[in-house]
Design a protein around this motif. Structure first.
Motif, PDB file in Angstrom:
ATOM      1  N   GLY B 109     -40.039 -31.464 -39.242  1.00 58.91           N
ATOM      2  CA  GLY B 109     -39.570 -32.641 -39.956  1.00 58.91           C
ATOM      3  C   GLY B 109     -40.261 -32.826 -41.292  1.00 58.91           C
ATOM      4  O   GLY B 109     -40.795 -33.885 -41.598  1.00 58.91           O
ATOM      5  N   GLN B 110     -40.240 -31.755 -42.095  1.00 60.13           N
ATOM      6  CA  GLN B 110     -40.833 -31.874 -43.427  1.00 60.13           C
ATOM      7  C   GLN B 110     -40.055 -32.890 -44.254  1.00 60.13           C
ATOM      8  O   GLN B 110     -38.850 -33.060 -44.073  1.00 60.13           O
ATOM      9  CB  GLN B 110     -40.828 -30.506 -44.124  1.00 60.13           C
ATOM     10  N   LYS B 111     -40.749 -33.564 -45.155  1.00 63.24           N
ATOM     11  CA  LYS B 111     -40.137 -34.600 -45.966  1.00 63.24           C
ATOM     12  C   LYS B 111     -38.936 -34.049 -46.728  1.00 63.24           C
ATOM     13  O   LYS B 111     -38.969 -32.930 -47.218  1.00 63.24           O
ATOM     14  CB  LYS B 111     -41.157 -35.144 -46.967  1.00 63.24           C
ATOM     15  N   SER B 112     -37.909 -34.808 -46.834  1.00 64.85           N
ATOM     16  CA  SER B 112     -36.605 -34.528 -47.439  1.00 64.85           C
ATOM     17  C   SER B 112     -35.795 -33.409 -46.764  1.00 64.85           C
ATOM     18  O   SER B 112     -34.721 -33.066 -47.223  1.00 64.85           O
ATOM     19  CB  SER B 112     -36.662 -34.312 -48.958  1.00 64.85           C
ATOM     20  N   VAL B 113     -36.284 -32.858 -45.663  1.00 69.34           N
ATOM     21  CA  VAL B 113     -35.450 -31.949 -44.881  1.00 69.34           C
ATOM     22  C   VAL B 113     -34.636 -32.808 -43.925  1.00 69.34           C
ATOM     23  O   VAL B 113     -35.188 -33.414 -43.012  1.00 69.34           O
ATOM     24  CB  VAL B 113     -36.303 -30.945 -44.078  1.00 69.34           C
ATOM     25  N   ARG B 114     -33.335 -32.875 -44.146  1.00 69.54           N
ATOM     26  CA  ARG B 114     -32.521 -33.734 -43.284  1.00 69.54           C
ATOM     27  C   ARG B 114     -31.776 -32.938 -42.221  1.00 69.54           C
ATOM     28  O   ARG B 114     -31.202 -33.507 -41.301  1.00 69.54           O
ATOM     29  CB  ARG B 114     -31.558 -34.561 -44.141  1.00 69.54           C
ATOM     30  N   ALA B 115     -31.802 -31.603 -42.352  1.00 64.91           N
ATOM     31  CA  ALA B 115     -31.207 -30.784 -41.294  1.00 64.91           C
ATOM     32  C   ALA B 115     -32.200 -30.679 -40.142  1.00 64.91           C
ATOM     33  O   ALA B 115     -33.411 -30.756 -40.348  1.00 64.91           O
ATOM     34  CB  ALA B 115     -30.891 -29.400 -41.845  1.00 64.91           C
ATOM     35  N   ARG B 116     -31.696 -30.547 -38.933  1.00 74.41           N
ATOM     36  CA  ARG B 116     -32.556 -30.355 -37.761  1.00 74.41           C
ATOM     37  C   ARG B 116     -32.223 -29.017 -37.118  1.00 74.41           C
ATOM     38  O   ARG B 116     -31.099 -28.532 -37.248  1.00 74.41           O
ATOM     39  CB  ARG B 116     -32.345 -31.498 -36.756  1.00 74.41           C
ATOM     40  N   PHE B 346     -49.571 -32.243 -33.735  1.00 73.30           N
ATOM     41  CA  PHE B 346     -50.800 -31.514 -34.059  1.00 73.30           C
ATOM     42  C   PHE B 346     -50.591 -30.616 -35.283  1.00 73.30           C
ATOM     43  O   PHE B 346     -51.392 -30.596 -36.218  1.00 73.30           O
ATOM     44  CB  PHE B 346     -51.232 -30.672 -32.847  1.00 73.30           C
ATOM     45  N   LEU B 347     -49.469 -29.889 -35.263  1.00 75.90           N
ATOM     46  CA  LEU B 347     -49.199 -28.939 -36.345  1.00 75.90           C
ATOM     47  C   LEU B 347     -48.941 -29.674 -37.664  1.00 75.90           C
ATOM     48  O   LEU B 347     -49.390 -29.234 -38.735  1.00 75.90           O
ATOM     49  CB  LEU B 347     -47.984 -28.078 -35.965  1.00 75.90           C
ATOM     50  N   ARG B 348     -48.236 -30.803 -37.575  1.00 71.53           N
ATOM     51  CA  ARG B 348     -47.985 -31.595 -38.786  1.00 71.53           C
ATOM     52  C   ARG B 348     -49.305 -32.053 -39.408  1.00 71.53           C
ATOM     53  O   ARG B 348     -49.508 -31.951 -40.622  1.00 71.53           O
ATOM     54  CB  ARG B 348     -47.121 -32.819 -38.460  1.00 71.53           C
ATOM     55  N   ASN B 349     -50.198 -32.548 -38.559  1.00 67.61           N
ATOM     56  CA  ASN B 349     -51.488 -32.999 -39.078  1.00 67.61           C
ATOM     57  C   ASN B 349     -52.289 -31.832 -39.639  1.00 67.61           C
ATOM     58  O   ASN B 349     -52.914 -31.933 -40.694  1.00 67.61           O
ATOM     59  CB  ASN B 349     -52.299 -33.689 -37.976  1.00 67.61           C
ATOM     60  N   PHE B 350     -52.247 -30.730 -38.895  1.00 67.21           N
ATOM     61  CA  PHE B 350     -52.990 -29.543 -39.304  1.00 67.21           C
ATOM     62  C   PHE B 350     -52.579 -29.089 -40.708  1.00 67.21           C
ATOM     63  O   PHE B 350     -53.406 -28.855 -41.584  1.00 67.21           O
ATOM     64  CB  PHE B 350     -52.727 -28.428 -38.279  1.00 67.21           C
ATOM     65  N   ILE B 351     -51.248 -29.014 -40.930  1.00 66.38           N
ATOM     66  CA  ILE B 351     -50.761 -28.564 -42.245  1.00 66.38           C
ATOM     67  C   ILE B 351     -50.958 -29.655 -43.295  1.00 66.38           C
ATOM     68  O   ILE B 351     -51.425 -29.392 -44.405  1.00 66.38           O
ATOM     69  CB  ILE B 351     -49.271 -28.167 -42.156  1.00 66.38           C
ATOM     70  N   GLY B 352     -50.628 -30.888 -42.901  1.00 70.50           N
ATOM     71  CA  GLY B 352     -50.700 -31.997 -43.847  1.00 70.50           C
ATOM     72  C   GLY B 352     -52.103 -32.212 -44.401  1.00 70.50           C
ATOM     73  O   GLY B 352     -52.274 -32.572 -45.566  1.00 70.50           O
ATOM     74  N   VAL B 357     -48.214 -30.719 -48.235  1.00 69.79           N
ATOM     75  CA  VAL B 357     -46.906 -30.769 -47.586  1.00 69.79           C
ATOM     76  C   VAL B 357     -46.806 -32.124 -46.903  1.00 69.79           C
ATOM     77  O   VAL B 357     -47.726 -32.549 -46.208  1.00 69.79           O
ATOM     78  CB  VAL B 357     -46.762 -29.649 -46.537  1.00 69.79           C
ATOM     79  N   GLU B 358     -45.686 -32.819 -47.147  1.00 66.47           N
ATOM     80  CA  GLU B 358     -45.529 -34.132 -46.531  1.00 66.47           C
ATOM     81  C   GLU B 358     -44.451 -34.084 -45.462  1.00 66.47           C
ATOM     82  O   GLU B 358     -43.479 -33.348 -45.576  1.00 66.47           O
ATOM     83  CB  GLU B 358     -45.137 -35.163 -47.593  1.00 66.47           C
ATOM     84  N   PHE B 359     -44.653 -34.870 -44.420  1.00 69.69           N
ATOM     85  CA  PHE B 359     -43.669 -34.923 -43.333  1.00 69.69           C
ATOM     86  C   PHE B 359     -43.094 -36.319 -43.223  1.00 69.69           C
ATOM     87  O   PHE B 359     -43.697 -37.284 -43.662  1.00 69.69           O
ATOM     88  CB  PHE B 359     -44.339 -34.500 -42.024  1.00 69.69           C
ATOM     89  N   GLU B 360     -41.905 -36.373 -42.632  1.00 67.78           N
ATOM     90  CA  GLU B 360     -41.240 -37.670 -42.469  1.00 67.78           C
ATOM     91  C   GLU B 360     -42.051 -38.550 -41.521  1.00 67.78           C
ATOM     92  O   GLU B 360     -42.573 -38.074 -40.527  1.00 67.78           O
ATOM     93  CB  GLU B 360     -39.836 -37.475 -41.879  1.00 67.78           C
TER      94      GLU B 360
END
Lengths: 505, 360
Positions: B109-116, B346-352, B357-360
């Protein structure tokens, strides 16, 4: 390296690539003949065509063009006393008097042949530097490259006009315009003012055509439809001109080398190269009495030099991706469009493309000279065509070419805006080449600065290479400001051409 | 009498019309046009793969549809995915030339990615193997030397995109070797040159550019540390058959540290490797297309793989890595597609925390 040279020749001689080389050469000849329009305008015109073109075809076309504009610009210089481009102002000094006494053909043939040898020697100079290119490229790291971009920018800014401060102003404006759009390192959008068009920044093609082509057209038009009130006939002496060049071999060689050197140094563009060489030949000649009255040496020396400069100017452009002049900036941008990144990586991994450049210069020079000789009758007619008839076609091509780059109305707005800006700059004597180079270097400087600061911190300033280049930059800029503030600007040349100081090429 | 005749004629005409229509209707894709949306610029790996498969679909899908590759660059591929999901027709006439990192962006769920990830079905994937090379300046002469770098000075690296380079980032986290990313490199050659000059110490490369990029580095004293390899259908990580002598990351880790990698990071590594490795380049069909469309496309894909001549073309392009499809592809991607919410978090925090890189 020999392999690369031979395979490059093979690639270039394939029908498609050769066709593009011929097309570029043809356009270059025409642009050169039309008074006031130089290689810069030609490049800006052809650049949009490179979208989607394979690199070899595109490079052959553009190099073909830049290599021959300085061959063809001699026609009007000799026959009408009006320089065909900024690079052949000095040719007028002796070429026009020769035409007036009926020796136009002699002046023309000497100039064509001198141009050709000059171009070939320029290509040779470029080739000779290539074996040192890879070690040099590997020795100079990002910190040194960053300092080199500063050096290039500083020299272009200071040297290309009469007033160094105006040059710097122009260069800094270029840097600022280059920051519009997404930032190279973080991807944040800057100065887009809420428009989609500016997300990718100002389009280079539109900017360049606006800055250079439009003001040039206005200037030629405002001089009036008839370019030349008096015209001399071609006259006689074709063979004599060839003999002249052959008997002045050393002169050709010396001035070609000087031309290549001036080309190599950033900032010393067309507007001075012909005069420098004219000055040298006059100074070193034993018998000075005929200069200005039709001395063939006054034609040979500047013509050898102006064509040799392309080879020299390509050295920093191809090796480091740092353009030393406006036309090199355009060439660089066009190469990027075609997916070729000029700079260190090109030398290390694409030597064949570098040789395509070398061969293109050589072949274009030979073909251009042959065409100039054989078609001089009809070509001369082109020079006497009223510009008001050529102008609408050019304007259409410019608008189309500009719109082509991103197919957005914003392109035309940029073209118009920078057409006005360029015209104002031309009228007020603010040099335009520094703006273009600042614009092209803007992203590169920012990228290098980011990389250097995150890799080395402020330690990068202590590297020996950086200190040497930095000292050079400060010295060159300081010295030229000092000397310019003490000397008066060069007097008008009296050729009917407006002062082109700072036009670049 | 007259009206009877007319109605009979009408019925006959209608029937004739129907049967005629049925006959020409045969294959779903007869007379249709397929657009393959390519989110990267012309000439890159994803682009070449999409054009090659497009040619295959035209030749082998029943009905021989016209296939048009269409570039839709921008936003690192995000714009193309959004467009396909939100605006493209869902009748099998628009396909997306996707990438493993694109799918990972959707999963995270990276920011501005609206496809799933659930908006697409994978049709066929082509694997890409990645290697890690360390420059000569760091005193590493053989693979187990990496343990000397543990908790040492950060290694300078050029990471174009932490999502595409997820395995690389996780590998160094597991090894306990700090990385420092130098920004602003545009592409492979840029980075190779920075390696030559010693400005960066370590890079991840794809094996398709081995001869042009990695080999020259090795000739100058760089060391090829490992090849990520691939996840086998049984879940094991196996060596890249194109480089059978080069160990995988986990082999090097085990040799250097005396025990195999384990824990949360290792589980995430195993889950993401199939995405950026086995299914690095993947042809995607937006969900919602009729059954016949998918069946026809799969028939075409099976036929192009069965065709020796066409398969040879694919293998040339993929450095010998055979395409995967169907149940095998589903099985390999199952773990990544079903990542638990806490692992995603976990992975979102790890990368962020480490990258911009921003996530929704």
């Amino acid at each position: 390296m020999l392999d690369a040279a031979i395979s490059a020749l093979g690639i270039l001689l394939s029908p498609q690539h050769f066709g593009y080389l011929l097309a570029g050469t043809a356009v270059g000849l025409i642009i050169g003949i039309l008074p006031g329009l130089g290689g810069m305008v030609g490049l800006a015109l052809l650049m949009p065509l490179t979208y989607g073109l394979d690199p070899v075809s595109g490079i052959a076309m553009l190099i073909g063009l830049t290599s021959v504009t300085t061959v063809a610009d001699t026609y009007t210089s000799v026959l009408m006393g009006v320089p065909g481009s900024a690079a052949s102002q000095a040719t007028v000094m002796d070429g026009y008097p020769m035409a007036q006494r009926g020796e136009g053909a002699r002046a023309l043939s000497a100039s064509f042949l001198a141009s050709m040898f000059g171009g070939l020697i320029g290509a040779l100079v470029l080739t000779v530097t290539l074996p040192f290119a890879v070690p040099m490229v590997l020795a100079l790291g990002t910190p040194e490259l960053l300092m080199l971009t500063f050096l290039a920018l500083g020299m272009v800014a200071v040297l290309s006009g009469q007033n160094p401060y105006l040059g710097m102003l122009s260069a800094v404006s270029g840097l600022a315009i280059g920051t519009i759009g997404s930032a190279p390192s973080s991807g944040t959008f800057r100065f887009t003012f809420g428009t989609d068009y500016l997300l990718d920044g100002v389009t280079l093609t539109s900017l360049a055509m606006g800055l250079f082509a439009i003001p040039e057209m206005i200037a030629v038009l405002s001089r009036g439809g008839a370019i030349a009130e008096e015209r001399a006939e071609i006259g006689r002496g074709w063979l004599q001109g060839i003999r002249d060049v052959l008997s002045h071999k050393l002169l050709v060689f010396r001035h070609a080398l000087i031309g290549a050197l001036i080309g190599f140094l950033p900032g010393l563009g067309n507007s001075i190269i012909d005069w420098v060489n004219y000055g040298i030949v006059v100074k070193t000649a034993k018998d000075k009495s005929q200069f200005g009255r039709g001395d063939i040496r006054g034609v040979i020396a500047p013509e050898s030099a102006t064509n040799a400069k392309e080879g020299g100017a390509l050295i920093p452009t191809l090796m480091f991706g740092i353009p030393g002049s406006g036309s090199m900036a355009l060439l660089l941008a066009a190469m990027v469009i075609m997916g070729v990144e000029p700079g260190p990586t090109l030398i290390v991994s694409h030597m064949d493309l570098v040789f395509v450049v070398v061969w293109s210069i050589a072949i274009a020079n030979i073909i251009g000279t042959a065409v100039a000789f054989s078609l001089s009758g009809p070509i001369t007619k082109l020079a006497f065509m009223p510009f008001s008839k050529v102008m609408p076609i050019l304007l259409l091509l410019i608008s189309l070419g500009s719109f082509q780059s991103s197919q957005h109305m914003g392109d035309l707005a940029v073209l118009l805006l920078f057409g006005v800006v360029g015209w104002v700059m031309r009228r007020t004597g603010i040099p335009r080449a520094p703006l273009l180079i600042g614009f092209v270097l803007s992203g590169l400087i920012e990228q290098y600065l980011w990389q250097v600061m995150s890799r080395y911190g402020f330690e990068w300033l202590q590297r020996p290479g950086v200190i040497v280049i930095g000292t050079l930059a400060v010295a060159a800029v300081g010295l030229s400001i000092y000397s310019k503030s003490r000397t008066k600007p060069r007097p008008e040349t009296g050729t009917g051409q407006e002062s082109v100081g700072g036009v670049g090429r | 009498m007259n009206t009877k005749l007319v109605s009979l004629l009408l019925i006959a005409a209608t029937l004739a019309g129907c049967s005629k229509k049925e006959a020409s209707d045969g294959p779903y894709y007869a007379g249709k046009r397929i657009e393959i949306i390519i989110p990267t610029s012309v000439g890159g790996g994803t682009d070449r793969f999409a054009r090659l498969l497009g040619d295959g679909l035209h030749k082998f899908v029943p009905g021989n549809p016209v296939v048009v590759p269409r570039q839709m660059t921008g936003g690192g591929g995000i714009l193309a995915g959004n467009w396909v999901v939100e605006q493209a027709p869902k009748d099998g006439t628009v396909l997306l030339a996707g990438t493993g990192q694109g799918t990972l962006r959707q999963i995270l769920g990276q920011k501005s990615v609206r496809a799933r990830a659930a908006d697409f079905e994978e049709l066929v994937a082509i694997p890409v193997a990645r290697t890690v090379t360390i420059g000569p300046g760091k005193g590493v002469t053989n693979r187990t030397d990496v343990r000397k770098l543990r908790n040492g000075q950060p290694l300078h690296t050029a990471l174009l995109d932490p999502i595409a380079g997820i395995t690389f980032v996780l590998q160094f986290e597991m090894l306990g070797i700090p990385l420092k990313v130098i920004p602003g490199y545009h592409g492979g050659r840029d980075r190779d040159l920075a390696m030559f000059r010693g400005e960066i110490d370590i890079i991840q490369q794809v094996t398709t550019t081995f001869a042009a990029s990695t080999k020259p580095l090795l000739d100058r004293g760089a060391v090829l540390l490992w090849n990520d390899g691939f996840v086998a259908p049984n879940g094991d990580i196996v060596r890249d058959e194109g480089m059978p002598d080069v160990p995988t990351f986990n082999e090097v880790y085990t040799e250097a540290y005396g025990e195999p990698p384990s824990g949360q990071l290792w589980e995430l590594y195993r889950a993401t490797l199939p995405l950026v490795g086995n299914a690095a380049k993947v042809l995607l069909l937006p969900v919602g297309a009729p059954r016949e469309a998918k069946e026809a496309l799969m028939e075409g894909i099976k036929a192009m793989i069965a065709d020796p001549e066409f398969m040879a073309r694919i293998l040339r392009e993929s450095e010998g890595h055979a395409p995967i499809y169907g149940e095998e592809l589903e099985a390999i991607l199952a773990e990544a597609r079903n990542l638990s919410p806490d692992k995603i978090e976990f992975l979102r925090n790890f990368i962020g925390e480490r990258f911009e890189v921003e996530f929704e």
